[in-house]
Design an enzyme around this catalytic site. Structure first.
Site, PDB file in Angstrom:
ATOM      1  N   HIS A 185      -9.535   1.301   5.133  1.00  0.00           N
ATOM      2  CA  HIS A 185      -8.249   1.533   5.798  1.00  0.00           C
ATOM      3  C   HIS A 185      -8.460   2.503   6.956  1.00  0.00           C
ATOM      4  O   HIS A 185      -9.236   3.464   6.846  1.00  0.00           O
ATOM      5  CB  HIS A 185      -7.224   2.088   4.802  1.00  0.00           C
ATOM      6  CG  HIS A 185      -5.833   2.066   5.357  1.00  0.00           C
ATOM      7  ND1 HIS A 185      -5.396   3.003   6.254  1.00  0.00           N
ATOM      8  CD2 HIS A 185      -4.819   1.190   5.197  1.00  0.00           C
ATOM      9  CE1 HIS A 185      -4.159   2.709   6.608  1.00  0.00           C
ATOM     10  NE2 HIS A 185      -3.778   1.613   5.977  1.00  0.00           N
ATOM     11  N   ASN A 245       0.863  -1.184   0.000  1.00  0.00           N
ATOM     12  CA  ASN A 245       0.000   0.000   0.000  1.00  0.00           C
ATOM     13  C   ASN A 245       0.898   1.232   0.000  1.00  0.00           C
ATOM     14  O   ASN A 245       1.497   1.567   1.022  1.00  0.00           O
ATOM     15  CB  ASN A 245      -0.893  -0.035   1.257  1.00  0.00           C
ATOM     16  CG  ASN A 245      -1.739   1.219   1.401  1.00  0.00           C
ATOM     17  OD1 ASN A 245      -1.840   2.018   0.480  1.00  0.00           O
ATOM     18  ND2 ASN A 245      -2.343   1.381   2.569  1.00  0.00           N
ATOM     19  N   SER A 301       3.361  -1.830  10.576  1.00  0.00           N
ATOM     20  CA  SER A 301       4.804  -1.898  10.818  1.00  0.00           C
ATOM     21  C   SER A 301       5.392  -3.280  10.540  1.00  0.00           C
ATOM     22  O   SER A 301       6.313  -3.721  11.235  1.00  0.00           O
ATOM     23  CB  SER A 301       5.140  -1.434  12.242  1.00  0.00           C
ATOM     24  OG  SER A 301       4.774  -0.077  12.399  1.00  0.00           O
TER      25      SER A 301
HETATM   26  P1  PGA Z   1       2.801   0.441   7.682  1.00  0.00           P
HETATM   27  O1  PGA Z   1       1.320   0.611   7.056  1.00  0.00           O
HETATM   28  O2  PGA Z   1       3.328  -0.876   7.144  1.00  0.00           O
HETATM   29  O3  PGA Z   1       3.573   1.600   7.177  1.00  0.00           O
HETATM   30  O4  PGA Z   1       2.642   0.407   9.154  1.00  0.00           O
HETATM   31  C1  PGA Z   1       0.473  -0.492   6.888  1.00  0.00           C
HETATM   32  C2  PGA Z   1      -0.838  -0.022   6.297  1.00  0.00           C
HETATM   33  O5  PGA Z   1      -1.320   1.047   6.688  1.00  0.00           O
HETATM   34  O6  PGA Z   1      -1.407  -0.682   5.426  1.00  0.00           O
END
Ligand code: PGA
Length: 256
Positions: free
Chosen positions: A98, A9, A216
């Protein structure tokens, strides 16, 4: 067997030329670290979709998603993008619900349910995001919070429509924070989601629907998260912007 899926994403990152370069780099990395068992998807900004679709045309098992869609088919909605427009670019998937859209754009479960219905009607597979806030986790309300999102956002669907979905569990406190859910927390919630799906739609659907983890997720923790019995891959934000990291994460979803 459930499908293993890893989705990148990109959020609001990359100009068109930067995005096309990233896709080229991902394709190059996939040649170095090939695998056919994981469904790979990238979700660039809307305006990159058609150009990225052109690049992915000849790549097997590499698909395209939009990050959002409107809940109406067409009309006077200045600045909005319909599911049919997304479909017409060659994208087959759309992220819906989301937490950043729930939070910054005030998207409710009710609105998201409409988006899911219209996405399905336009042959897009929704990647439906659910996840609790830090406050809900700290007050031990996380299971109820996610159950509510499932019930209000998705449980109006017929079994045949529900079975087309991909689910993504993304604890809000883990998104972009560098704080990842522990294996125990991720597996616990994925198991709970499958339990709720089983209660509503039965064993066949609950055991075949893919549930991805997001928040993360990176090259260091992907393998142990994806090894959880109820985790079928990941929805990756920040780490999907670096081709070698993204492909390493994709390969972390290969069952050993
Ligand atoms: P991140 O985002 O891997 O940067 O934590 C995940 C997401 O929001 O789909």
């Amino acid at each position: 067997m459930r499908k293993k899926i890893v989705i990148g994403n990109w959020k609001m990152n990359k100009t068109l030329s930067e995005g096309l370069q990233l896709v080229d780099e991902i394709i190059e990395e996939l040649v170095k670290q090939p695998n056919n068992s994981v469904l790979k998807i990238v979700a660039p900004p809307f305006i990159h979709l058609a150009a990225v679709a052109e690049k992915l045309k000849s790549i097997n098992g590499f698909e395209l998603a939009a990050q959002n869609c409107h809940h109406n088919a067409s009309g006077a909605y200045t600045g909005e993008i319909s599911p049919a427009m997304i479909s017409s670019t060659g994208a087959n998937y759309v992220i819906i619900g989301h937490s950043e859209r729930r939070l910054y754009c005030g998207e409710s479960n009710n609105l998201l349910a409409q988006k899911v219905t219209i996405a399905l009607a336009n042959n897009l597979t929704p990647v439906f995001c659910i996840g609790e806030s830090l406050e809900e986790r700290n007050s031990n309300q996380h299971l109820e919070a996610v159950t509510k999102q499932l019930k209000e956002g998705l449980f109006n669907l017929s079994p045949s429509d529900f079975s087309k979905l991909i689910l993504a569990y993304e604890p809000v406190w883990a998104i972009g924070t560098g704080v990842t859910a522990t294996v125990h927390q991720a597996q616990g919630m994925h198991n709970h989601i499958r339990f709720e799906v089983n209660k509503k739609y039965g064993k066949e659907i609950s055991s075949t629907i893919s549930i991805l983890y997001g928040g993360s997720c990176n090259v260091k923790n992907a393998k142990e998260l994806f090894a959880c019995i109820d985790v079928d891959g990941g929805l990756i934000g920040g780490a999907s912007l670096i081709a070698s990291d993204f492909v390493t994460i994709i390969n972390s979803a290969i069952a050993e």
